[in-house]
Design a protein around this motif. Structure first.
Motif, PDB file in Angstrom:
ATOM      1  N   GLY A  46       0.818  -1.220   0.000  1.00 33.65           N
ATOM      2  CA  GLY A  46       0.000   0.000   0.000  1.00 33.65           C
ATOM      3  C   GLY A  46       0.843   1.257   0.000  1.00 33.65           C
ATOM      4  O   GLY A  46       0.578   2.206  -0.751  1.00 33.65           O
ATOM      5  N   ALA A  47       1.870   1.282   0.845  1.00 34.66           N
ATOM      6  CA  ALA A  47       2.755   2.450   0.909  1.00 34.66           C
ATOM      7  C   ALA A  47       3.500   2.629  -0.411  1.00 34.66           C
ATOM      8  O   ALA A  47       3.666   3.755  -0.898  1.00 34.66           O
ATOM      9  N   PHE A  48       3.933   1.512  -0.995  1.00 33.38           N
ATOM     10  CA  PHE A  48       4.624   1.580  -2.287  1.00 33.38           C
ATOM     11  C   PHE A  48       3.692   2.142  -3.355  1.00 33.38           C
ATOM     12  O   PHE A  48       4.100   2.989  -4.159  1.00 33.38           O
ATOM     13  N   ALA A  49       2.451   1.705  -3.376  1.00 32.54           N
ATOM     14  CA  ALA A  49       1.494   2.189  -4.379  1.00 32.54           C
ATOM     15  C   ALA A  49       1.304   3.704  -4.274  1.00 32.54           C
ATOM     16  O   ALA A  49       1.144   4.384  -5.288  1.00 32.54           O
ATOM     17  N   ARG A  77       6.592  14.341   1.441  1.00 28.45           N
ATOM     18  CA  ARG A  77       7.424  13.659   2.435  1.00 28.45           C
ATOM     19  C   ARG A  77       6.630  12.660   3.284  1.00 28.45           C
ATOM     20  O   ARG A  77       7.115  11.576   3.605  1.00 28.45           O
ATOM     21  N   LEU A  78       5.409  12.997   3.635  1.00 32.94           N
ATOM     22  CA  LEU A  78       4.596  12.112   4.474  1.00 32.94           C
ATOM     23  C   LEU A  78       4.451  10.725   3.857  1.00 32.94           C
ATOM     24  O   LEU A  78       4.582   9.708   4.546  1.00 32.94           O
ATOM     25  N   TRP A  79       4.222  10.672   2.534  1.00 31.99           N
ATOM     26  CA  TRP A  79       4.051   9.381   1.859  1.00 31.99           C
ATOM     27  C   TRP A  79       5.355   8.597   1.808  1.00 31.99           C
ATOM     28  O   TRP A  79       5.368   7.377   1.936  1.00 31.99           O
ATOM     29  N   TRP A  80       6.467   9.310   1.631  1.00 35.42           N
ATOM     30  CA  TRP A  80       7.772   8.662   1.600  1.00 35.42           C
ATOM     31  C   TRP A  80       8.138   8.123   2.989  1.00 35.42           C
ATOM     32  O   TRP A  80       8.703   7.031   3.109  1.00 35.42           O
ATOM     33  N   ILE A  81       7.787   8.881   4.025  1.00 39.36           N
ATOM     34  CA  ILE A  81       8.056   8.420   5.390  1.00 39.36           C
ATOM     35  C   ILE A  81       7.222   7.180   5.697  1.00 39.36           C
ATOM     36  O   ILE A  81       7.701   6.247   6.351  1.00 39.36           O
ATOM     37  N   GLU A  82       5.987   7.144   5.201  1.00 38.69           N
ATOM     38  CA  GLU A  82       5.169   5.944   5.377  1.00 38.69           C
ATOM     39  C   GLU A  82       5.865   4.736   4.729  1.00 38.69           C
ATOM     40  O   GLU A  82       5.899   3.641   5.309  1.00 38.69           O
ATOM     41  N   ARG A 107       9.092   4.335   4.251  1.00 40.89           N
ATOM     42  CA  ARG A 107      10.239   4.000   5.093  1.00 40.89           C
ATOM     43  C   ARG A 107       9.793   3.243   6.350  1.00 40.89           C
ATOM     44  O   ARG A 107      10.398   2.241   6.726  1.00 40.89           O
ATOM     45  N   ASN A 108       8.719   3.698   6.972  1.00 36.64           N
ATOM     46  CA  ASN A 108       8.259   3.065   8.206  1.00 36.64           C
ATOM     47  C   ASN A 108       7.713   1.658   7.964  1.00 36.64           C
ATOM     48  O   ASN A 108       7.947   0.754   8.774  1.00 36.64           O
ATOM     49  N   THR A 109       7.015   1.464   6.871  1.00 37.09           N
ATOM     50  CA  THR A 109       6.514   0.113   6.585  1.00 37.09           C
ATOM     51  C   THR A 109       7.664  -0.800   6.180  1.00 37.09           C
ATOM     52  O   THR A 109       7.658  -1.983   6.515  1.00 37.09           O
ATOM     53  N   ALA A 110       8.666  -0.249   5.507  1.00 31.87           N
ATOM     54  CA  ALA A 110       9.866  -1.041   5.190  1.00 31.87           C
ATOM     55  C   ALA A 110      10.567  -1.456   6.480  1.00 31.87           C
ATOM     56  O   ALA A 110      11.042  -2.585   6.594  1.00 31.87           O
ATOM     57  N   ALA A 111      10.596  -0.562   7.471  1.00 32.97           N
ATOM     58  CA  ALA A 111      11.211  -0.890   8.759  1.00 32.97           C
ATOM     59  C   ALA A 111      10.489  -2.059   9.419  1.00 32.97           C
ATOM     60  O   ALA A 111      11.137  -2.963   9.973  1.00 32.97           O
ATOM     61  N   ALA A 112       9.168  -2.078   9.350  1.00 26.79           N
ATOM     62  CA  ALA A 112       8.392  -3.176   9.940  1.00 26.79           C
ATOM     63  C   ALA A 112       8.693  -4.490   9.236  1.00 26.79           C
ATOM     64  O   ALA A 112       8.839  -5.538   9.886  1.00 26.79           O
ATOM     65  N   VAL A 113       8.808  -4.443   7.914  1.00 24.28           N
ATOM     66  CA  VAL A 113       9.131  -5.655   7.147  1.00 24.28           C
ATOM     67  C   VAL A 113      10.532  -6.140   7.506  1.00 24.28           C
ATOM     68  O   VAL A 113      10.749  -7.335   7.732  1.00 24.28           O
ATOM     69  N   LEU A 114      11.481  -5.233   7.574  1.00 28.50           N
ATOM     70  CA  LEU A 114      12.854  -5.614   7.905  1.00 28.50           C
ATOM     71  C   LEU A 114      12.932  -6.223   9.300  1.00 28.50           C
ATOM     72  O   LEU A 114      13.613  -7.227   9.511  1.00 28.50           O
ATOM     73  N   GLN A 115      12.215  -5.641  10.237  1.00 34.02           N
ATOM     74  CA  GLN A 115      12.213  -6.165  11.596  1.00 34.02           C
ATOM     75  C   GLN A 115      11.610  -7.568  11.633  1.00 34.02           C
ATOM     76  O   GLN A 115      12.139  -8.462  12.281  1.00 34.02           O
ATOM     77  N   TRP A 172      15.475   8.627  -1.366  1.00 36.30           N
ATOM     78  CA  TRP A 172      14.078   8.174  -1.306  1.00 36.30           C
ATOM     79  C   TRP A 172      13.709   7.318  -2.521  1.00 36.30           C
ATOM     80  O   TRP A 172      13.145   6.233  -2.346  1.00 36.30           O
ATOM     81  N   PRO A 173      13.994   7.752  -3.745  1.00 35.80           N
ATOM     82  CA  PRO A 173      13.685   6.883  -4.894  1.00 35.80           C
ATOM     83  C   PRO A 173      14.464   5.562  -4.872  1.00 35.80           C
ATOM     84  O   PRO A 173      13.951   4.541  -5.334  1.00 35.80           O
TER      85      PRO A 173
END
Length: 101
Positions: free
Chosen positions: A9-12, A25-30, A32-40, A78-79
């Motif tokens: 969803g965040a990627f879309a 920036r808000l969408w890019w931070i989302e 990053r944050n969802t990527a952090a959850a996946v990495l964890q 970011w990209p």
């Protein structure tokens, strides 16, 4: 919600942007944050923890996370994260079992 679905969803939401714009920036931070959850999550799942796609995602995430906000390299970082997420999600699609037809 599953972390992978949240990442999709965040990627879309950022996939429609041609380049990084601080106004978005808000969408890019989302992303990053969802990527952090996946990495964890994948740190504790050794079956996927060693994939090249996950390693690339980790590298892009760490580089972005360690750079200060409004860094001159932000339009590149970011990209790069978006591309790493895209490649990782494509890998996830390859690993998803298909239901029999």
């Amino acid at each position: 919600m599953d972390e992978i679905e949240a990442l999709r969803g965040a990627f879309a939401r950022v996939d429609r942007f041609d380049e990084f714009d601080p106004e978005d920036r808000l969408w890019w931070i989302e992303l990053r944050n969802t990527a952090a959850a996946v990495l964890q999550r994948h740190e504790v799942q050794p079956a996927t923890a060693n994939s090249d796609e996950l390693a690339a995602l980790r590298t892009c995430f760490d580089r972005l996370k360690s750079s200060p906000e409004r860094d001159p390299e932000e339009p590149i970082l970011w990209p790069a994260l978006r591309i790493a997420v895209e490649v990782f999600l494509e890998r996830c699609n390859d690993l998803t079992p298909r239901s029999p037809s």
